[in-house]
Design an enzyme around this catalytic site. Structure first.
Site, PDB file in Angstrom:
ATOM      1  N   MET A 114     111.616  78.094  55.727  1.00  0.00           N
ATOM      2  CA  MET A 114     111.504  78.285  54.269  1.00  0.00           C
ATOM      3  C   MET A 114     112.751  77.752  53.559  1.00  0.00           C
ATOM      4  O   MET A 114     113.340  78.443  52.722  1.00  0.00           O
ATOM      5  CB  MET A 114     111.338  79.760  53.931  1.00  0.00           C
ATOM      6  N   HIS A 115     113.155  76.534  53.862  1.00  0.00           N
ATOM      7  CA  HIS A 115     114.432  76.005  53.373  1.00  0.00           C
ATOM      8  C   HIS A 115     114.771  76.456  51.950  1.00  0.00           C
ATOM      9  O   HIS A 115     115.798  77.093  51.702  1.00  0.00           O
ATOM     10  CB  HIS A 115     114.398  74.469  53.380  1.00  0.00           C
ATOM     11  N   ASP A 116     113.917  76.089  50.999  1.00  0.00           N
ATOM     12  CA  ASP A 116     114.238  76.277  49.582  1.00  0.00           C
ATOM     13  C   ASP A 116     114.247  77.740  49.166  1.00  0.00           C
ATOM     14  O   ASP A 116     115.001  78.136  48.272  1.00  0.00           O
ATOM     15  CB  ASP A 116     113.246  75.494  48.726  1.00  0.00           C
TER      16      ASP A 116
ATOM     17  N   TYR B  65     106.177  72.075  61.876  1.00  0.00           N
ATOM     18  CA  TYR B  65     107.243  72.929  62.397  1.00  0.00           C
ATOM     19  C   TYR B  65     106.918  73.544  63.752  1.00  0.00           C
ATOM     20  O   TYR B  65     107.821  73.956  64.479  1.00  0.00           O
ATOM     21  CB  TYR B  65     107.652  73.985  61.355  1.00  0.00           C
TER      22      TYR B  65
END
Length: 315
Positions: free
Chosen positions: A241-243, A230
């Protein structure tokens, strides 16, 4: 206990943050965790999920393994180049060994059991490929009334990451994603890349997490490979922190702002395979998708503080 939650996951660094967020939040009852292929193969995602729950002192939460491949076409690749070969930057073995055995039921079987036993509707948060959820809805339509909503991390309105137009979780099994999205009698919230990238956290945030205690220190230690990836994507030292963004909405409904659009998934074999087709026209003409709540905005600093404060206060 608060609302009831099942997480379907393919850990994955951002999945680790999401699982921990749910595991340490006192206002949600984490009923179970099911695993799917994705970022790394199923054997690794399952081991990672079990170890992460042990890290969070949650051996009470059952884990069941699910699909090891997509419904139709074999997956071409995982995300080891992003998350590390073991899914956790090469540090999965530093997590404590799980004391609770893996469930003898498979993922769909466990979800059916938990849904049927629940005394109120349950939120399902799929944060990996949607293979298990598609199988659940197709084979066990009777449990749909026990699902309050599906809050999934996946898709992109104006961008992709696995391809120019397709986000990884959808691209990994587009047929499953289309099956889930098309389920018009189960409310669905889609948390896309467009928003999760805006919720990125920087090295100062990660330093605060590491300084917060044993849980935060261990979670931060899982990020080196993810951070290296990233750094190139974001242009600064930070991670997406997508999820955890999707699980924050599952825990605290309304923390994300949504707009309702017709959504469909491209399942063709061409370059748009896995693309999330979000019809944002003011007056859609013959929309092909079904109405889905798409997360479009949030209080960015508030969301980051929500996640940090929960993880910092964890056991």
């Amino acid at each position: 206990m608060g609302s009831k939650l099942i997480i379907d996951t393919d850990p994955g660094v951002d999945d680790a943050f999401a699982i921990a967020l749910a595991a340490v939040s006192g206002d949600v009852e984490l009923l179970g965790v099911t695993t799917v292929f994705g970022n790394v193969p199923l054997t690794s995602t399952t081991a990672n999920a079990r170890r992460l729950l042990q890290l969070c002192d949650r051996p009470d939460v059952p884990v069941a393994a699910g699909a090891s491949r997509p419904l139709v076409h074999l997956s071409k690749r995982g995300s080891g180049h992003v998350h590390g070969s073991d899914g956790l930057s090469g540090h999965a073995s530093s997590l404590p060994e799980a004391t609770r055995p893996l469930e003898s039921l498979d993922a769909v079987g466990l979800m059916v059991s938990l849904l049927e036993a629940a005394d109120e509707p349950v939120t399902i948060a799929p944060i990996g490929p949607l293979t298990n959820i598609a199988a659940l809805l197709a084979a066990h339509p009777g449990v749909k009334s026990k699902i309050s909503r599906i809050v999934l991390m996946g898709g992109g309105v104006a961008r992709g990451n696995s391809t120019a137009v397709a986000e990884f979780n959808i691209w990994a099994d587009p047929e499953a994603a289309r099956r889930v999205i098309a389920e018009d009698d189960v409310p669905c919230v889609m948390v896309p890349l467009d928003l999760t990238h805006r919720c990125a956290v920087d090295s100062a945030w990660l330093a605060k997490l590491a300084a917060s205690g044993p849980l935060g220190r261990m979670l931060e230690s899982l990020t080196p490979d993810y951070l290296a990836h990233y750094r190139q994507v974001l242009g600064f030292d930070g991670i997406v922190m997508h999820d955890a963004v999707a699980v924050a909405e599952a825990i605290s409904p309304g923390i994300l702002q949504t707009e309702t659009y017709p959504v469909d998934i491209d399942v063709t074999a061409g370059p748009a395979r896995g693309m999330t087709l979000v019809d944002r026209r003011a007056v859609p003409v013959d929309p092909s998708g079904r109405p889905v709540e798409v997360a479009v905005d949030t209080d960015l600093d508030g969301l980051r503080e929500f996640v940090l404060s929960r993880l910092a206060g964890g056991r």
